[in-house]
Scaffold this motif. Structure first.
Motif, PDB file in Angstrom:
ATOM      1  N   GLY A  41       1.864  -6.160  10.650  1.00 35.31           N
ATOM      2  CA  GLY A  41       1.946  -4.709  10.573  1.00 35.31           C
ATOM      3  C   GLY A  41       2.238  -4.116   9.214  1.00 35.31           C
ATOM      4  N   VAL A  42       2.361  -4.937   8.181  1.00 30.36           N
ATOM      5  CA  VAL A  42       2.639  -4.372   6.849  1.00 30.36           C
ATOM      6  C   VAL A  42       2.081  -5.268   5.741  1.00 30.36           C
ATOM      7  CG1 VAL A  42       4.974  -5.395   6.732  1.00 30.36           C
ATOM      8  CG2 VAL A  42       4.436  -3.414   5.310  1.00 30.36           C
ATOM      9  N   LEU A  43       1.383  -4.629   4.798  1.00 30.12           N
ATOM     10  CA  LEU A  43       0.897  -5.284   3.593  1.00 30.12           C
ATOM     11  C   LEU A  43       1.842  -4.892   2.465  1.00 30.12           C
ATOM     12  CD1 LEU A  43      -1.761  -6.954   2.900  1.00 30.12           C
ATOM     13  CD2 LEU A  43      -2.588  -4.830   1.861  1.00 30.12           C
ATOM     14  N   VAL A  44       2.385  -5.881   1.745  1.00 29.53           N
ATOM     15  CA  VAL A  44       3.403  -5.634   0.723  1.00 29.53           C
ATOM     16  C   VAL A  44       2.851  -6.044  -0.638  1.00 29.53           C
ATOM     17  CG1 VAL A  44       5.777  -6.098   0.008  1.00 29.53           C
ATOM     18  CG2 VAL A  44       5.190  -6.145   2.440  1.00 29.53           C
ATOM     19  N   VAL A  45       2.953  -5.142  -1.604  1.00 28.41           N
ATOM     20  CA  VAL A  45       2.440  -5.391  -2.959  1.00 28.41           C
ATOM     21  C   VAL A  45       3.592  -5.327  -3.945  1.00 28.41           C
ATOM     22  CG1 VAL A  45       0.689  -4.724  -4.635  1.00 28.41           C
ATOM     23  CG2 VAL A  45       0.397  -4.115  -2.223  1.00 28.41           C
ATOM     24  N   PRO A  82       9.592  -5.571  -9.127  1.00 31.48           N
ATOM     25  CA  PRO A  82       9.492  -5.091  -7.744  1.00 31.48           C
ATOM     26  C   PRO A  82      10.600  -4.171  -7.277  1.00 31.48           C
ATOM     27  CG  PRO A  82       9.726  -7.508  -7.825  1.00 31.48           C
ATOM     28  CD  PRO A  82       9.583  -7.029  -9.219  1.00 31.48           C
ATOM     29  N   THR A  83      11.780  -4.224  -7.894  1.00 30.65           N
ATOM     30  CA  THR A  83      12.876  -3.353  -7.454  1.00 30.65           C
ATOM     31  C   THR A  83      12.880  -1.998  -8.170  1.00 30.65           C
ATOM     32  OG1 THR A  83      14.410  -4.337  -9.051  1.00 30.65           O
ATOM     33  CG2 THR A  83      14.357  -5.316  -6.841  1.00 30.65           C
ATOM     34  N   SER A  84      11.905  -1.766  -9.044  1.00 31.47           N
ATOM     35  CA  SER A  84      11.867  -0.500  -9.800  1.00 31.47           C
ATOM     36  C   SER A  84      11.342   0.659  -8.960  1.00 31.47           C
ATOM     37  CB  SER A  84      11.023  -0.658 -11.068  1.00 31.47           C
ATOM     38  OG  SER A  84       9.671  -0.932 -10.736  1.00 31.47           O
ATOM     39  N   GLY A  85      10.816   0.375  -7.790  1.00 33.71           N
ATOM     40  CA  GLY A  85      10.342   1.440  -6.909  1.00 33.71           C
ATOM     41  C   GLY A  85       9.912   0.879  -5.569  1.00 33.71           C
ATOM     42  N   TYR A  86      10.081   1.671  -4.525  1.00 37.29           N
ATOM     43  CA  TYR A  86       9.606   1.307  -3.186  1.00 37.29           C
ATOM     44  C   TYR A  86       8.805   2.497  -2.641  1.00 37.29           C
ATOM     45  CZ  TYR A  86      13.094  -2.462  -3.302  1.00 37.29           C
ATOM     46  OH  TYR A  86      13.840  -3.570  -3.644  1.00 37.29           O
ATOM     47  N   ILE A  87       7.481   2.369  -2.652  1.00 39.20           N
ATOM     48  CA  ILE A  87       6.611   3.435  -2.156  1.00 39.20           C
ATOM     49  C   ILE A  87       5.905   2.933  -0.901  1.00 39.20           C
ATOM     50  CG2 ILE A  87       4.767   5.061  -2.716  1.00 39.20           C
ATOM     51  CD1 ILE A  87       5.156   4.520  -5.635  1.00 39.20           C
ATOM     52  N   SER A  88       5.810   3.794   0.116  1.00 34.07           N
ATOM     53  CA  SER A  88       5.170   3.389   1.362  1.00 34.07           C
ATOM     54  C   SER A  88       4.139   4.420   1.816  1.00 34.07           C
ATOM     55  CB  SER A  88       6.231   3.199   2.454  1.00 34.07           C
ATOM     56  OG  SER A  88       5.637   2.800   3.671  1.00 34.07           O
ATOM     57  N   PHE A 143       4.294  -0.551   0.108  1.00 32.28           N
ATOM     58  CA  PHE A 143       4.089  -0.997   1.486  1.00 32.28           C
ATOM     59  C   PHE A 143       2.957  -0.193   2.106  1.00 32.28           C
ATOM     60  CE2 PHE A 143       8.650  -1.053   0.483  1.00 32.28           C
ATOM     61  CZ  PHE A 143       8.933  -2.397   0.634  1.00 32.28           C
ATOM     62  N   PHE A 144       2.048  -0.893   2.772  1.00 35.94           N
ATOM     63  CA  PHE A 144       1.013  -0.237   3.563  1.00 35.94           C
ATOM     64  C   PHE A 144       1.242  -0.653   5.007  1.00 35.94           C
ATOM     65  CE2 PHE A 144      -0.810  -1.102  -0.660  1.00 35.94           C
ATOM     66  CZ  PHE A 144      -1.057   0.197  -1.069  1.00 35.94           C
ATOM     67  N   THR A 145       1.522   0.324   5.868  1.00 39.30           N
ATOM     68  CA  THR A 145       1.928  -0.002   7.235  1.00 39.30           C
ATOM     69  C   THR A 145       0.832   0.301   8.248  1.00 39.30           C
ATOM     70  OG1 THR A 145       2.960   2.182   7.480  1.00 39.30           O
ATOM     71  CG2 THR A 145       4.384   0.373   6.759  1.00 39.30           C
ATOM     72  N   ALA A 146       0.919  -0.385   9.391  1.00 39.35           N
ATOM     73  CA  ALA A 146      -0.028  -0.218  10.489  1.00 39.35           C
ATOM     74  C   ALA A 146       0.581   0.636  11.598  1.00 39.35           C
ATOM     75  CB  ALA A 146      -0.423  -1.589  11.044  1.00 39.35           C
ATOM     76  N   SER A 147      -0.280   1.231  12.412  1.00 38.92           N
ATOM     77  CA  SER A 147       0.091   1.885  13.684  1.00 38.92           C
ATOM     78  C   SER A 147       1.073   3.045  13.550  1.00 38.92           C
ATOM     79  CB  SER A 147       0.655   0.841  14.669  1.00 38.92           C
ATOM     80  OG  SER A 147      -0.336  -0.093  15.018  1.00 38.92           O
ATOM     81  N   GLU A 148       1.027   3.762  12.431  1.00 45.33           N
ATOM     82  CA  GLU A 148       1.895   4.934  12.297  1.00 45.33           C
ATOM     83  C   GLU A 148       1.488   6.019  13.282  1.00 45.33           C
ATOM     84  OE1 GLU A 148       3.325   8.834  10.777  1.00 45.33           O
ATOM     85  OE2 GLU A 148       1.256   8.177  11.107  1.00 45.33           O
TER      86      GLU A 148
END
Length: 348
Positions: free
Chosen positions: A44-48, A53-59, A193-198
């Motif tokens: 359910g999630v593709l993580v890039v 990696p800790t400099s930002g969390y965008i979803s 993060f790219f999420t599924a089923s939102e």
């Protein structure tokens, strides 16, 4: 911006019906691995991950509305079939729009595809759509799909239209995916993060599972999406949409004030959607939802140990193949993200 629109045009052509996002995920994975980024694929999630990696969390959620074959020449709205309904409890604004959807779909072209490989299975046209009160879902009559088996996803045939200053397609939420990919081209080195089923109300579970898997806590999760308005005048007056909260929780993140400051410095027009909705309710003497977001559900489930804010593009034609935003809004959101994450590299 030409390169951004090239990315968006390409992504729009790849189907990503809620519950059948795998082919879209694979395409995004390839695109980002070509940039030598580290990509992980979980349920359910593709993580890039970039170099920091800790400099930002965008979803952003990757699924779009579509149909699914549920029987012999029978097709239903994919987000609302029984297996997807666990988190749809009636308090979101999108659910309240369900009864008004049916007329929008007639004569729309749709394409069927194999959910694992993404192989094209044919083209059809929606002849009719009606709300079945017993099943609380839209039932579609589609010409040309009598050969399909149950479980086959069917996407709207989509293409990008740019006229004057308006950009139209089934934008929710492929436009946010394109923005994130473009940000990596511009030098963003954080995590995405790219999420599924939102659209079925389930994406927050996949994202939360990832944070728990690696015991990650942050108060700077930034969720990108579109936000619906009624008329074009609304979006002409507004560049981006912020929130103090949604129906499930209050957003307490330093990102909110950082974004607000960037807007003020750059003459970007914004408002807070929850305040806007409260004002409408006050003026009309009605009660309604403040909206339900992926982020609000995560904040509620973690009792605030994961926090963040939302950054949204104002649109009209919500949940249609002609959802529309402005070029200025897209430019504004990119300006904000570049300022927020210090990315000023030219596109190569």
């Amino acid at each position: 911006m030409e390169k951004f629109y090239d990315i968006l045009k390409q992504l729009i052509r790849i189907p990503s019906v809620v519950g059948a996002e795998h082919p879209f995920f694979m395409s995004v994975k390839r695109e980002l691995e070509e940039l030598e980024l580290h990509v992980e694929y979980y349920d359910g999630v593709l993580v890039v991950k970039g170099e920091n990696p800790t400099s930002g969390y965008i979803s952003a959620h990757a699924d779009r509305h579509g149909l699914i074959c549920t029987g012999d020449n029978e097709f239903q709205y994919a987000a609302y079939i029984a297996k997807n309904q666990a988190d749809l409890n009636g308090n979101s604004n999108s659910e309240s729009l369900l009864k008004n959807f049916t007329d929008r779909f007639v004569n729309e072209k749709v394409q069927a595809y194999e959910p694992w490989s993404g192989s094209y299975l044919g083209l059809g046209v929606i002849q009719n759509a009606f709300l079945c009160e017993r099943r609380n879902n839209i039932i579609f009559k589609v010409d040309g799909f009598s050969h399909l088996f149950p479980g086959t996803p069917i996407a709207f045939v989509d293409k990008l239209t740019i006229e004057d200053e308006l950009v139209s397609a089934q934008l929710d939420n492929v436009i946010s995916v394109a923005i994130i990919i473009y940000m990596y081209h511009l030098g963003y080195q954080g995590t995405a993060f790219f999420t599924a089923s939102e659209e079925a109300g389930k994406s927050w579970r996949f994202l939360l599972e990832y944070f728990r898997r690696f015991d990650i806590v942050t108060n700077e999760l930034l969720v990108l999406d579109t936000s619906p308005y009624k008329v074009v005048e609304d979006i002409n007056r507004l560049d981006i949409v912020l929130r103090n909260r949604d129906e499930n929780g209050v957003f307490r993140s330093p990102l909110k004030n950082k974004i607000k400051s960037i807007c003020i410095e750059n003459n970007i027009n914004y408002h807070f959607k929850d305040s806007y909705l409260k004002n409408i309710m006050k003026q009309t003497g009605t009660k309604g939802s403040l909206g339900v977001t992926e982020l609000g559900k995560i904040i509620h489930a973690t009792k605030g140990s994961i926090q963040g804010t939302t950054l949204q593009l104002p649109t009209i034609g919500y949940h249609t193949a002609q959802e529309t935003t402005t070029k200025r809004s897209i430019q504004s959101i990119l300006e904000i993200l570049q300022a927020l994450y210090n990315t000023d590299k030219a596109f190569h």
